[in-house]
Design an enzyme around this catalytic site. Structure first.
Site, PDB file in Angstrom:
ATOM      1  N   LYS A 178       0.798  -1.182  -0.060  1.00  0.00           N
ATOM      2  CA  LYS A 178       0.060  -0.110   0.112  1.00  0.00           C
ATOM      3  C   LYS A 178       0.976   1.197  -0.162  1.00  0.00           C
ATOM      4  O   LYS A 178       2.255   0.985   0.261  1.00  0.00           O
ATOM      5  CB  LYS A 178      -1.083  -0.021   1.284  1.00  0.00           C
ATOM      6  CG  LYS A 178      -1.862  -1.263   1.302  1.00  0.00           C
ATOM      7  CD  LYS A 178      -2.611  -1.397  -0.074  1.00  0.00           C
ATOM      8  CE  LYS A 178      -3.510  -2.575  -0.204  1.00  0.00           C
ATOM      9  NZ  LYS A 178      -3.190  -4.099   0.062  1.00  0.00           N
TER      10      LYS A 178
HETATM   11  C1  LIG Z   1      -9.498  -3.897  -1.482  1.00  0.00           C
HETATM   12  C2  LIG Z   1      -8.789  -4.698  -0.270  1.00  0.00           C
HETATM   13  N1  LIG Z   1      -9.445  -4.816   0.995  1.00  0.00           N
HETATM   14  C3  LIG Z   1      -9.020  -5.409   2.017  1.00  0.00           C
HETATM   15  C4  LIG Z   1      -7.543  -5.549   2.008  1.00  0.00           C
HETATM   16  C5  LIG Z   1      -6.911  -6.440   3.166  1.00  0.00           C
HETATM   17  O1  LIG Z   1      -5.936  -5.356   3.716  1.00  0.00           O
HETATM   18  P1  LIG Z   1      -4.569  -6.029   4.820  1.00  0.00           P
HETATM   19  O2  LIG Z   1      -3.953  -6.778   3.995  1.00  0.00           O
HETATM   20  O3  LIG Z   1      -4.229  -4.794   5.541  1.00  0.00           O
HETATM   21  O4  LIG Z   1      -5.707  -6.937   5.850  1.00  0.00           O
HETATM   22  C6  LIG Z   1      -6.856  -5.651   0.934  1.00  0.00           C
HETATM   23  C7  LIG Z   1      -5.333  -5.916   0.960  1.00  0.00           C
HETATM   24  O5  LIG Z   1      -4.734  -6.259  -0.170  1.00  0.00           O
HETATM   25  C8  LIG Z   1      -7.381  -5.109  -0.212  1.00  0.00           C
HETATM   26  O6  LIG Z   1      -6.864  -4.887  -1.427  1.00  0.00           O
END
Ligand SMILES: Cc1ncc(COP(=O)(O)O)c(C=O)c1O
Length: 385
Positions: A178
């Site tokens: 990110k």
């Molecule tokens: C659209 C979306 N939602 C949720 C997540 C989940 O994020 P995290 O890895 O911080 O749990 C991601 C991670 O790639 C994502 O791309």
């Protein structure tokens, strides 16, 4: 052999290295003053009244839905093309995810695809600002709970507002792919102080602070919560990462513009859409491989060609990935809800034919030229050729 160009690369500088040492030196490493500082910094950056840090966007989505009272019997509309965490969050709450298809030009849901998924049991919707492109879900039925999945959405704005600030909640990710990172990590924006208080309680076992600060008072537990807290060294890193967020975004946007300038003439690659009336967050640069019109009758050929392109780039030591996955094709969702690829055809096509190119702030012009040249030397197999 050329050096490997990764898909993504976090930026850590001297201030980041110094920041994570501070909690270690004081000995206070669980959620504490640095997490609180990160929350204040983040809220100010995106223009939100409340921000609560947590251990990931996945746990953040869970906290948001739980705090909003989503549970068994409720349906939650989610995009069919997203990271599986979006749908999983609904399942954690005992609710049922219902998939909305996406538009191929944006990879996002639209008012039309949401309307097609809607039914009387729908209580909540999770619009996803995929790859940093802001989505406008349009007017939703009155009473719908909206949790914006802004995991990829840092620096994405629509009509002057940062994404994540319009819904009841907005959830961000600090995973290393990110815009800024704390290793793992997430942030939940809440529209009201009551919701924010509930999220803070649920992230820490359901504890509600007691009226005094006496050492024998541990607080009450009026609801079952979780341990979804962030550590204080992650909070410290979050503060220094936010200090450079604008600079990192400018660099990512410049790299995206450069890809656009050098690849726009390729008729077989659909480049990512730019937002109308907004700013792209550029978490990722995801294109659609389309030497012929994408459809459920051409998808297998597109898939084979996209994979050949990925292999071609890998031979040039360049890392790529599909954009993300079509959740309805993943075994648990497919089997539990009896879904077939063609039920959500655009999500299926995007899963099979999308490609993310390397994009990160420190990607040099020379490295990016290597990616551009490798893409341009790919000869897409044409039908009948
Ligand atoms: C659209 C979306 N939602 C949720 C997540 C989940 O994020 P995290 O890895 O911080 O749990 C991601 C991670 O790639 C994502 O791309």
């Amino acid at each position: 052999m050329n050096t490997r160009i990764p898909l993504a690369k976090p930026v850590f500088e001297a201030d980041d290295f110094a920041a994570i040492q501070q909690p270690l030196e004081t000995g206070w490493v669980v959620q504490g003053p640095h997490v609180a500082a990160f929350e204040t910094t983040f809220a100010a950056y995106v223009g939100a009244p409340h921000a609560a840090a947590c251990s990931s966007a996945t746990t953040g989505l869970h906290l948001a839905l739980a705090a909003l009272g989503i549970g068994p019997g409720d349906q939650v509309v989610v995009p069919a093309f997203t990271w599986v965490a979006t749908a999983n969050a609904a399942v954690y709450c005992g609710a049922t995810p219902v998939f909305a298809d996406i538009e191929l030009d944006t990879f996002n849901v639209s008012p039309a695809t949401l309307a097609a998924a809607w039914g009387p049991a729908v209580r909540a919707c999770i619009p996803v600002h995929l790859f940093g492109l802001p989505v406008d879900p349009g007017p939703l039925p009155a009473g719908t709970v909206v949790v914006e999945d802004a995991a990829c959405g840092l620096d994405a704005r629509l009509d002057g507002l940062h994404v994540g600030t319009r819904g009841d909640c907005g959830v961000f990710s600090f995973h290393p792919r990110k815009a800024v990172t704390t290793g793992e990590g997430g942030m939940v924006l809440a529209a009201t102080p009551e919701l924010d208080a509930r999220i803070r309680s649920l992230r820490s076992h359901g504890l509600m602070p007691g009226p005094t600060r006496n050492p024998w008072e541990m607080g009450e537990v009026p609801h079952v919560g979780f341990n979804h807290r962030m550590t204080d060294f992650q909070g410290a890193l979050g503060v220094t990462q936010m200090a450079k967020a604008q600079r990192l975004h400018t660099a990512r946007a410049a790299r995206a513009a450069r890809y656009r300038a050098h690849l726009a003439d390729l008729d077989w690659l659909r480049l990512p859409a730019e937002p109308t009336g907004g700013t792209h967050g550029w978490q990722a640069f995801v294109a659609l491989y389309q030497p012929e019109t994408p459809s459920i009758t051409t998808v297998d050929r597109l898939h084979a060609g996209r994979n050949a392109l990925m292999l071609h780039l890998a031979e040039h030591n360049i890392e790529t990935r599909p954009g993300t996955h079509a959740v309805h094709l993943l075994a648990w969702y497919r089997d539990t809800f009896h879904l077939r690829p063609e039920h959500l055809p655009n999500a299926w096509i995007a899963d099979r034919a999308s490609i993310a190119l390397p994009l990160y702030p420190t990607l040099t012009d020379a490295e990016q030229d290597r990616v551009i040249d490798a893409v341009r030397t790919f000869d897409p197999p044409r039908r009948g050729a």
